[in-house]
Design a protein around this motif. Structure first.
Motif, PDB file in Angstrom:
ATOM      1  N   PHE A 100       0.822  -1.205   0.000  1.00 15.97           N
ATOM      2  CA  PHE A 100       0.000   0.000   0.000  1.00 15.97           C
ATOM      3  C   PHE A 100       0.860   1.259   0.000  1.00 15.97           C
ATOM      4  CE2 PHE A 100      -4.472  -1.128   0.764  1.00 15.97           C
ATOM      5  CZ  PHE A 100      -4.342  -2.488   0.903  1.00 15.97           C
ATOM      6  N   GLY A 101       0.359   2.290  -0.689  1.00 15.14           N
ATOM      7  CA  GLY A 101       0.931   3.610  -0.525  1.00 15.14           C
ATOM      8  C   GLY A 101       0.486   4.210   0.801  1.00 15.14           C
ATOM      9  N   ARG A 102       1.010   5.409   1.123  1.00 14.27           N
ATOM     10  CA  ARG A 102       0.676   6.043   2.395  1.00 14.27           C
ATOM     11  C   ARG A 102      -0.638   6.805   2.329  1.00 14.27           C
ATOM     12  NH1 ARG A 102       5.327   6.470   5.760  1.00 14.27           N
ATOM     13  NH2 ARG A 102       4.458   8.291   6.788  1.00 14.27           N
TER      14      ARG A 102
ATOM     15  N   GLY B  40      -3.736   7.537  11.768  1.00 10.71           N
ATOM     16  CA  GLY B  40      -3.208   8.466  10.785  1.00 10.71           C
ATOM     17  C   GLY B  40      -2.150   7.900   9.864  1.00 10.71           C
ATOM     18  N   GLN B  41      -1.953   6.586   9.930  1.00 12.22           N
ATOM     19  CA  GLN B  41      -0.911   5.957   9.120  1.00 12.22           C
ATOM     20  C   GLN B  41      -1.503   5.072   8.026  1.00 12.22           C
ATOM     21  OE1 GLN B  41       2.429   6.727   9.803  1.00 12.22           O
ATOM     22  NE2 GLN B  41       1.396   8.177  11.164  1.00 12.22           N
ATOM     23  N   GLY B  42      -0.616   4.517   7.206  1.00 15.15           N
ATOM     24  CA  GLY B  42      -1.042   3.595   6.168  1.00 15.15           C
ATOM     25  C   GLY B  42      -1.212   2.190   6.710  1.00 15.15           C
ATOM     26  N   LEU B  43      -1.383   1.235   5.803  1.00 17.18           N
ATOM     27  CA  LEU B  43      -1.607  -0.154   6.183  1.00 17.18           C
ATOM     28  C   LEU B  43      -0.290  -0.904   6.223  1.00 17.18           C
ATOM     29  CD1 LEU B  43      -4.463   0.808   5.127  1.00 17.18           C
ATOM     30  CD2 LEU B  43      -4.861  -1.607   4.655  1.00 17.18           C
ATOM     31  N   GLU B  44      -0.085  -1.588   7.318  1.00 24.57           N
ATOM     32  CA  GLU B  44       1.144  -2.355   7.536  1.00 24.57           C
ATOM     33  C   GLU B  44       0.807  -3.840   7.464  1.00 24.57           C
ATOM     34  OE1 GLU B  44       2.563  -1.660  11.445  1.00 24.57           O
ATOM     35  OE2 GLU B  44       4.278  -3.005  11.291  1.00 24.57           O
ATOM     36  N   PHE B  45       1.397  -4.557   6.523  1.00 21.46           N
ATOM     37  CA  PHE B  45       1.138  -5.985   6.347  1.00 21.46           C
ATOM     38  C   PHE B  45       1.620  -6.789   7.555  1.00 21.46           C
ATOM     39  CE2 PHE B  45       0.859 -10.122   4.629  1.00 21.46           C
ATOM     40  CZ  PHE B  45       2.072 -10.752   4.836  1.00 21.46           C
ATOM     41  N   LEU B  46       0.816  -7.732   7.990  1.00 19.30           N
ATOM     42  CA  LEU B  46       1.199  -8.609   9.099  1.00 19.30           C
ATOM     43  C   LEU B  46       1.407 -10.050   8.641  1.00 19.30           C
ATOM     44  CD1 LEU B  46      -1.232  -7.347  11.896  1.00 19.30           C
ATOM     45  CD2 LEU B  46       1.179  -6.739  11.538  1.00 19.30           C
TER      46      LEU B  46
END
Lengths: 110, 113
Positions: A100-102, B40-46
């Protein structure tokens, strides 16, 4: 890994204005998705667009895979368009985990 | 079901407790993903499950995090000895297979006090 950059990071519009959001990626991709995350946090599929152009109402998207970018167009924006727009890409290198982008944070004022 | 279902929708827990988050994917979807989104952040893959293959755990941030999935059904994400830094929205997505559109649930908002 692949880098995904979205621009602008923030956008403020008056209702009725048009806008273009951009997603650049650093490597070849198999596919690309655009999502809208509404103010309640729900992620909604907008487009699945590995290449070409698609339209859905006031929204359209174009992906030029050979030049490694995608654009999301919003016409005649409405307050309900507010939220964060994410693009996500799957690379051609075998990983099926979307990166994903930000995101671009959009606020549409009445 | 009609969409990806996650439960609970909200969870408040004390630091040091264990929590379990549940994801029920769309019926027939073989692929299942967990992501974390801090405020407020993007998506972080787990973690990623594909059918009966070994899961891709490369995104798990520490050994306090684990996830299971039985076949192509429900998945649970477990966080042991929660820390305040674990506070986030945990999102689950499923898809028909590899490299095809993802469909997200509404997420579980975890707050560690």
């Amino acid at each position: 890994g692949i880098q995904v950059e979205q621009s602008p990071p923030d956008l403020i519009l008056q209702e009725g204005a048009n806008s273009t959001l951009r997603c650049n990626f650093s490597d070849s991709v198999n596919n690309l998705q655009w999502f809208h995350q509404n103010p309640w946090g729900q992620l909604i599929n907008l487009f699945y667009i590995p290449s070409g152009t698609k339209q859905n109402g006031r929204l359209s998207a174009t992906t030029v895979a050979t030049e490694r970018y995608s654009l999301l167009y919003i016409s005649s924006s409405q307050t309900t368009d507010s939220g964060v727009y994410f693009c996500a890409v799957h690379t051609s290198g075998g990983s099926y985990i979307p990166t994903f982008g930000r995101g671009t944070s959009l606020i549409v004022h009445p | 079901g009609a969409g990806v279902s996650q439960s609970p929708s909200n969870k408040v827990t004390e630091k040091g407790k264990d929590v379990e988050l549940r994801c029920d994917p769309i019926s027939g979807h073989t692929a299942l993903y967990w992501y974390r989104q801090r405020l407020g952040q993007g998506l972080e893959f787990l973690i990623y499950f594909q059918g009966n293959s070994a899961p891709d755990k490369s995104g798990l941030p520490s050994d306090r995090f684990s996830a299971e999935r039985t076949g192509e059904s429900v998945s649970t994400l477990t966080i042991q000895r929660t820390q305040q830094e674990d506070s986030a929205v945990y999102l689950c997505a499923s898809s028909l297979g590899r490299g095809v559109p993802l469909h997200f649930g509404n997420g579980t908002r975890l707050t560690v006090t």
